[in-house]
Structures are given as C-alpha cells and as structure tokens.
Motif scaffolding. Sequence first.
Motif, PDB file in Angstrom:
ATOM      1  N   LYS A 101       0.815  -1.218   0.000  1.00 28.96           N
ATOM      2  CA  LYS A 101       0.000   0.000   0.000  1.00 28.96           C
ATOM      3  C   LYS A 101       0.846   1.264   0.000  1.00 28.96           C
ATOM      4  O   LYS A 101       0.345   2.348  -0.318  1.00 28.96           O
ATOM      5  CB  LYS A 101      -0.951   0.002   1.201  1.00 28.96           C
ATOM      6  CG  LYS A 101      -0.305   0.335   2.533  1.00 28.96           C
ATOM      7  CD  LYS A 101      -1.325   0.378   3.659  1.00 28.96           C
ATOM      8  CE  LYS A 101      -0.689   0.808   4.980  1.00 28.96           C
ATOM      9  NZ  LYS A 101      -1.676   0.848   6.082  1.00 28.96           N
ATOM     10  N   GLU A 102       2.122   1.126   0.368  1.00 28.51           N
ATOM     11  CA  GLU A 102       3.023   2.272   0.380  1.00 28.51           C
ATOM     12  C   GLU A 102       3.637   2.437  -1.011  1.00 28.51           C
ATOM     13  O   GLU A 102       4.381   1.595  -1.482  1.00 28.51           O
ATOM     14  CB  GLU A 102       4.118   2.072   1.426  1.00 28.51           C
ATOM     15  CG  GLU A 102       5.191   3.143   1.460  1.00 28.51           C
ATOM     16  CD  GLU A 102       4.629   4.531   1.683  1.00 28.51           C
ATOM     17  OE1 GLU A 102       4.798   5.372   0.763  1.00 28.51           O
ATOM     18  OE2 GLU A 102       4.024   4.779   2.759  1.00 28.51           O
ATOM     19  N   GLU A 103       3.306   3.536  -1.667  1.00 24.37           N
ATOM     20  CA  GLU A 103       3.711   3.748  -3.054  1.00 24.37           C
ATOM     21  C   GLU A 103       5.221   3.751  -3.249  1.00 24.37           C
ATOM     22  O   GLU A 103       5.728   3.340  -4.299  1.00 24.37           O
ATOM     23  CB  GLU A 103       3.123   5.088  -3.549  1.00 24.37           C
ATOM     24  CG  GLU A 103       3.141   5.251  -5.051  1.00 24.37           C
ATOM     25  CD  GLU A 103       2.363   6.471  -5.501  1.00 24.37           C
ATOM     26  OE1 GLU A 103       2.946   7.283  -6.231  1.00 24.37           O
ATOM     27  OE2 GLU A 103       1.181   6.601  -5.115  1.00 24.37           O
ATOM     28  N   ALA A 104       5.951   4.167  -2.235  1.00 27.94           N
ATOM     29  CA  ALA A 104       7.409   4.274  -2.360  1.00 27.94           C
ATOM     30  C   ALA A 104       8.118   2.930  -2.247  1.00 27.94           C
ATOM     31  O   ALA A 104       9.318   2.836  -2.512  1.00 27.94           O
ATOM     32  CB  ALA A 104       7.957   5.230  -1.305  1.00 27.94           C
ATOM     33  N   PHE A 105       7.379   1.891  -1.882  1.00 25.82           N
ATOM     34  CA  PHE A 105       8.005   0.593  -1.643  1.00 25.82           C
ATOM     35  C   PHE A 105       7.866  -0.332  -2.848  1.00 25.82           C
ATOM     36  O   PHE A 105       6.822  -0.370  -3.505  1.00 25.82           O
ATOM     37  CB  PHE A 105       7.387  -0.094  -0.418  1.00 25.82           C
ATOM     38  CG  PHE A 105       7.650   0.616   0.886  1.00 25.82           C
ATOM     39  CD1 PHE A 105       8.556   1.657   0.974  1.00 25.82           C
ATOM     40  CD2 PHE A 105       6.973   0.232   2.039  1.00 25.82           C
ATOM     41  CE1 PHE A 105       8.796   2.312   2.175  1.00 25.82           C
ATOM     42  CE2 PHE A 105       7.201   0.865   3.252  1.00 25.82           C
ATOM     43  CZ  PHE A 105       8.116   1.910   3.316  1.00 25.82           C
ATOM     44  N   ASN A 106       8.905  -1.080  -3.102  1.00 27.64           N
ATOM     45  CA  ASN A 106       8.926  -2.073  -4.166  1.00 27.64           C
ATOM     46  C   ASN A 106       8.904  -3.449  -3.503  1.00 27.64           C
ATOM     47  O   ASN A 106       9.849  -3.811  -2.799  1.00 27.64           O
ATOM     48  CB  ASN A 106      10.185  -1.886  -5.013  1.00 27.64           C
ATOM     49  CG  ASN A 106      10.369  -2.979  -6.042  1.00 27.64           C
ATOM     50  OD1 ASN A 106       9.410  -3.570  -6.524  1.00 27.64           O
ATOM     51  ND2 ASN A 106      11.626  -3.264  -6.368  1.00 27.64           N
ATOM     52  N   VAL A 107       7.837  -4.225  -3.713  1.00 23.80           N
ATOM     53  CA  VAL A 107       7.652  -5.522  -3.053  1.00 23.80           C
ATOM     54  C   VAL A 107       7.714  -6.635  -4.088  1.00 23.80           C
ATOM     55  O   VAL A 107       6.972  -6.625  -5.071  1.00 23.80           O
ATOM     56  CB  VAL A 107       6.297  -5.590  -2.309  1.00 23.80           C
ATOM     57  CG1 VAL A 107       6.152  -6.920  -1.583  1.00 23.80           C
ATOM     58  CG2 VAL A 107       6.155  -4.421  -1.330  1.00 23.80           C
ATOM     59  N   ILE A 108       8.616  -7.589  -3.857  1.00 26.35           N
ATOM     60  CA  ILE A 108       8.693  -8.749  -4.742  1.00 26.35           C
ATOM     61  C   ILE A 108       8.610 -10.017  -3.895  1.00 26.35           C
ATOM     62  O   ILE A 108       8.940 -10.015  -2.708  1.00 26.35           O
ATOM     63  CB  ILE A 108       9.985  -8.763  -5.584  1.00 26.35           C
ATOM     64  CG1 ILE A 108      11.221  -8.845  -4.676  1.00 26.35           C
ATOM     65  CG2 ILE A 108      10.056  -7.558  -6.496  1.00 26.35           C
ATOM     66  CD1 ILE A 108      12.516  -9.067  -5.441  1.00 26.35           C
ATOM     67  N   THR A 109       8.167 -11.094  -4.519  1.00 24.64           N
ATOM     68  CA  THR A 109       8.103 -12.396  -3.848  1.00 24.64           C
ATOM     69  C   THR A 109       9.225 -13.278  -4.377  1.00 24.64           C
ATOM     70  O   THR A 109       9.442 -13.359  -5.588  1.00 24.64           O
ATOM     71  CB  THR A 109       6.747 -13.081  -4.109  1.00 24.64           C
ATOM     72  OG1 THR A 109       5.686 -12.241  -3.622  1.00 24.64           O
ATOM     73  CG2 THR A 109       6.678 -14.420  -3.401  1.00 24.64           C
ATOM     74  N   VAL A 110       9.946 -13.918  -3.458  1.00 25.17           N
ATOM     75  CA  VAL A 110      11.048 -14.801  -3.836  1.00 25.17           C
ATOM     76  C   VAL A 110      10.842 -16.155  -3.171  1.00 25.17           C
ATOM     77  O   VAL A 110      10.040 -16.297  -2.254  1.00 25.17           O
ATOM     78  CB  VAL A 110      12.414 -14.209  -3.418  1.00 25.17           C
ATOM     79  CG1 VAL A 110      12.673 -12.888  -4.124  1.00 25.17           C
ATOM     80  CG2 VAL A 110      12.490 -14.038  -1.908  1.00 25.17           C
ATOM     81  N   SER A 111      11.588 -17.142  -3.640  1.00 25.20           N
ATOM     82  CA  SER A 111      11.527 -18.478  -3.062  1.00 25.20           C
ATOM     83  C   SER A 111      12.765 -18.684  -2.198  1.00 25.20           C
ATOM     84  O   SER A 111      13.891 -18.459  -2.651  1.00 25.20           O
ATOM     85  CB  SER A 111      11.480 -19.531  -4.164  1.00 25.20           C
ATOM     86  OG  SER A 111      11.441 -20.830  -3.619  1.00 25.20           O
TER      87      SER A 111
END
Length: 238
Positions: free
Chosen positions: A204-214
């Motif tokens: 929800k924070e526009e400044a954050f880049n969220v990725i999913t990793v294994s």
Amino acid sequence: MLFSLVRKCPDLRFWLNDSNLELINAYRVVQNNVDALIESLEKHQNTPEYFYQIRALDRERCFFALSPVERASRMIYLNKTCFNGLFRVNSKGQFNTPFGNYKKPNIVSESTLRACAKALENVKITQFDYSESLDMLDKQSFVYLDPPYEPISESSSFRSYTNTGFDKAEQIRLFEFCQRLTKRKVKFMLSNSSAPWIKALYEKEEAFNVITVSAKRSVNSQGHGRGPVPEIIVRNYR
C-alpha cells in the motif's frame, strides 16, 4: 547479508545490531575472543541430560555471572544440538527448544568461527531496539532489516525470539520505521514472510517495491513442510 557484503566490499563500514542480548554477546565473543570460545565449545557433550543441564542455566540466578565466553559457548552449543537449530524463548526469556537428538552435531566448526572472527574484525556490534538507530542514519546509509517473520499459519509461529515477542503491533511499528527511513532518504531492504496482510501492508506504500522470492527453509516439525517457501523482499528503491 553481512558476511557476503564484508567479503565483497571490504572498504565499507558495517554495523550489526540486534535486540537479542545473547546473540549479540556471541557475535562480540567471536569477534574478540574466538580462541577461548573454541576451547569452551570443545568441552560440550551431546547427551540429553547434559543438554537440559546447559539449557536450564538461564533459569538460575547465577546465569549473568557467567563470562561472555561461557554464555556465547552455551548459545552456540544449544543452537547446534537443539531441535532444528531453533532459537526460541518463553515469556521469561528462557530458552525452551527441546533436544534435537542428532548423532553427530557440528558443535565446534573451528574454520567457520575463525573466518567469522576475521570478517567481524572492523564491524560495529550493538544491542538495542532498531528504532533507536534512526538518528544515526543518513542518505549514505543502507539498512537491511530481518525481523522475526510473521507466521503464515498457526503451526509456523516462531516469533518468540525475545521474551517480548514480535506480534502484529510490532510488525506495524516496523513498517512505520521503514516509512521514516524513506522520508530521510535512507535506502533499506527488508525480508519477511509472504503472509497476505504483511504483503498488503507494504504494497500500500507507493514508495516501496515488493517482490516475492523463493527461499529454502528447514525449520518445520513436518518433514514434508520443509523446502522452498515464498517470502517477500521490500525495498524503497528500484
């Protein structure tokens, strides 16, 4: 993260901080007194009777009368011989993971300890709440945050890393700390579980880049539950 960067970027300044007193004591002993630590580790025994005797030391009044080397040796020994190497404490801060019943645990890894001592030579090591670091950071800093992960199920709750735990309110406080870092133009990277509400919180924070990793995980009471699991990496930069 720390040991990888120390090796690759020896000219940078490094700072290691954690709220867990026993962990930080162990790092400091490895850094400053690795010979005595190795000597102490060589004295330990791999039996349930001895394990529970050593584990019970933090129930005694004399626990903090132990030398830093003795406490570090105890922590490493328990980590190598307890179930799944899981560091877990109760509400009183007492270590409560059971005996692992391993035939030949690697209690004394001399080469690894000496390599760690070398890597930690010029690292600043402290023990306090992460929020207290805010005024010590600037836009030249890079922060990696590795909190107790939010459990993705009731059976995977291993948040008792300190006697205060790390509940939902603590996860939100950490999120707000990341927002403050961003306002100060301090770059950060954070890892956490892929619990839906945690992922939604950071997305929800526009400044954050969220990725999913294994990521490979070995702590699970069920053998079939071990192996690659999804977790998230959050950054305030691309």
